[in-house]
Design a protein around this motif. Structure first.
Motif, short mmCIF file in Angstrom:
data_model
loop_
_atom_site.label_atom_id
_atom_site.label_comp_id
_atom_site.label_asym_id
_atom_site.label_seq_id
_atom_site.Cartn_x
_atom_site.Cartn_y
_atom_site.Cartn_z
N SER A 75 0.47 -9.37 -1.13
CA SER A 75 0.24 -10.80 -1.34
C SER A 75 0.27 -11.00 -2.85
CB SER A 75 -1.11 -11.21 -0.76
OG SER A 75 -1.41 -12.53 -1.14
N VAL A 92 -0.71 -8.22 -5.53
CA VAL A 92 -1.61 -7.25 -4.89
C VAL A 92 -0.94 -6.66 -3.66
CG1 VAL A 92 -3.90 -6.89 -3.91
CG2 VAL A 92 -3.58 -8.62 -5.68
N VAL A 137 -1.38 -3.46 -0.59
CA VAL A 137 -2.24 -2.47 0.05
C VAL A 137 -1.34 -1.47 0.78
CG1 VAL A 137 -4.00 -2.07 1.82
CG2 VAL A 137 -4.18 -4.06 0.33
N ILE A 139 -1.52 2.15 3.12
CA ILE A 139 -2.48 2.96 3.88
C ILE A 139 -1.83 4.27 4.36
CG2 ILE A 139 -4.12 2.96 5.81
CD1 ILE A 139 -4.15 -0.10 5.61
N SER A 184 -6.89 4.11 1.87
CA SER A 184 -6.32 2.79 1.63
C SER A 184 -6.24 2.56 0.13
CB SER A 184 -7.22 1.72 2.30
OG SER A 184 -6.75 0.44 1.99
N ASP A 244 -14.93 -6.61 2.91
CA ASP A 244 -15.56 -7.28 1.77
C ASP A 244 -14.61 -7.26 0.57
OD1 ASP A 244 -18.05 -8.31 0.47
OD2 ASP A 244 -17.74 -6.54 -0.78
N VAL A 292 -5.72 -9.46 -0.30
CA VAL A 292 -5.44 -8.66 0.91
C VAL A 292 -6.36 -7.45 0.87
CG1 VAL A 292 -3.08 -9.33 1.46
CG2 VAL A 292 -3.45 -7.60 -0.27
N ARG A 293 -6.84 -7.04 2.05
CA ARG A 293 -7.70 -5.85 2.15
C ARG A 293 -7.17 -4.98 3.29
NH1 ARG A 293 -10.51 -3.38 -0.30
NH2 ARG A 293 -12.61 -3.39 0.48
N GLY A 294 -7.14 -3.70 3.05
CA GLY A 294 -6.70 -2.78 4.11
C GLY A 294 -7.90 -2.14 4.76
#
Lengths: 142, 126
Positions: free
Chosen positions: A105, A108, A110, A112, A130, B73, B110-112
């Motif tokens: 996004s 940023v 991510v 994994i 992650s 979070d 964004v969070r994984g």
């Protein structure tokens, strides 16, 4: 230069244009692909080279590479990170490293991974990592 | 003629980059084959995307819910959940997701997170 002045003017100009076009095409493509990948403009979800290198450096305890690829902290933070890495057990052996996927996004991204680790005592672990990257640089590892 | 030569060079340059760019370095370790998204994990992802606390509390115990809270979070308002992949080894499954949304100060992030399953049961979140 390079004997080009011995060539007829038309051939010389054509050669120069060909070389110039090739250079612009190569450098332009390299710049564009790197910029697009790091900015997340296209919401790319392929594996990032920076994340891949960071994971390998983490598993192979390459503290120098981790400092280069990880968040840019002060000198004390980087020294602490190097110490942490060197104090990790040396007998840990990665069995498999699987890239599960990722998403972006804006700047940023991510990424994994799932990793299988075997310690010399026979202890087996199957755990995820992650990685959060900002602008193509790893900022957070969980 | 000059422009055509320049454009020809441009095409050759782009092609040369495409050929020489190796992309991501080779993985020196073996990889596990991917598996389909587990149904239990998909239910949790759906509950998160639908902002459905009741479904979440029905599916996960308190310990796992707290782990999930820590994992996402500082996301406050989840707008999207994307399943990115899963692997299985010896009956244990890791199912990875990326959540997109907003924090309390309105920043898009964004969070994984990864759901750990044993059989059909979600036993933890990383």
């Amino acid at each position: 230069m390079f004997g080009l002045n011995r060539l007829p003017p038309l051939v010389r100009t054509a050669t120069m244009m060909l070389l110039l076009g090739g250079l612009v095409g190569y450098v332009g493509t390299a710049f564009t692909t790197t910029f697009v990948a790091d900015s997340g403009i296209l919401g790319n979800s392929g594996e990032s080279n920076a994340a891949h290198k960071y994971m390998l450096a983490l598993l192979q305890r390459q503290s120098e590479s981790l400092s280069q690829l990880g968040p840019s902290g002060d000198v004390v933070s980087r020294a602490l990170q190097q110490q942490n890495v060197s104090q990790q057990p040396q007998d840990v052996k990665p069995l498999t490293v699987t890239y599960l996927g990722g998403a972006s996004s804006g700047r940023v991204s991510v990424q994994i991974y799932a990793v299988e680790i075997q310690a010399s005592g026979g202890q087996y672990q199957f755990l995820p990592f992650s990685l959060t990257l900002i602008g193509g640089r790893v900022q957070r590892v969980e | 003629m000059i422009l055509a030569t320049f454009l020809g060079g441009l095409v050759v340059g782009v092609a040369a980059y495409a050929i020489t760019d190796k992309g991501v370095d080779a993985n020196p370790y073996a990889s596990l084959p991917k598996v389909a998204e587990p149904a239990a994990a998909a239910d949790v992802a759906r509950a998160l995307e639908n902002d459905d606390p009741k479904a979440l509390s029905d599916q996960l115990d308190m310990t796992v819910l707290q782990q999930l809270q820590t994992a996402i979070d500082p996301l406050l308002d989840i707008r999207s959940i994307k399943f990115v992949g899963a692997v299985e080894k010896n009956g244990r499954v890791l199912a990875a997701y990326v959540a997109g949304g907003r924090t309390s100060d309105g920043t898009d992030i964004v969070r994984g997170f990864v759901l750990r399953l044993t059989g059909d049961q979600i036993v933890g979140v990383n």
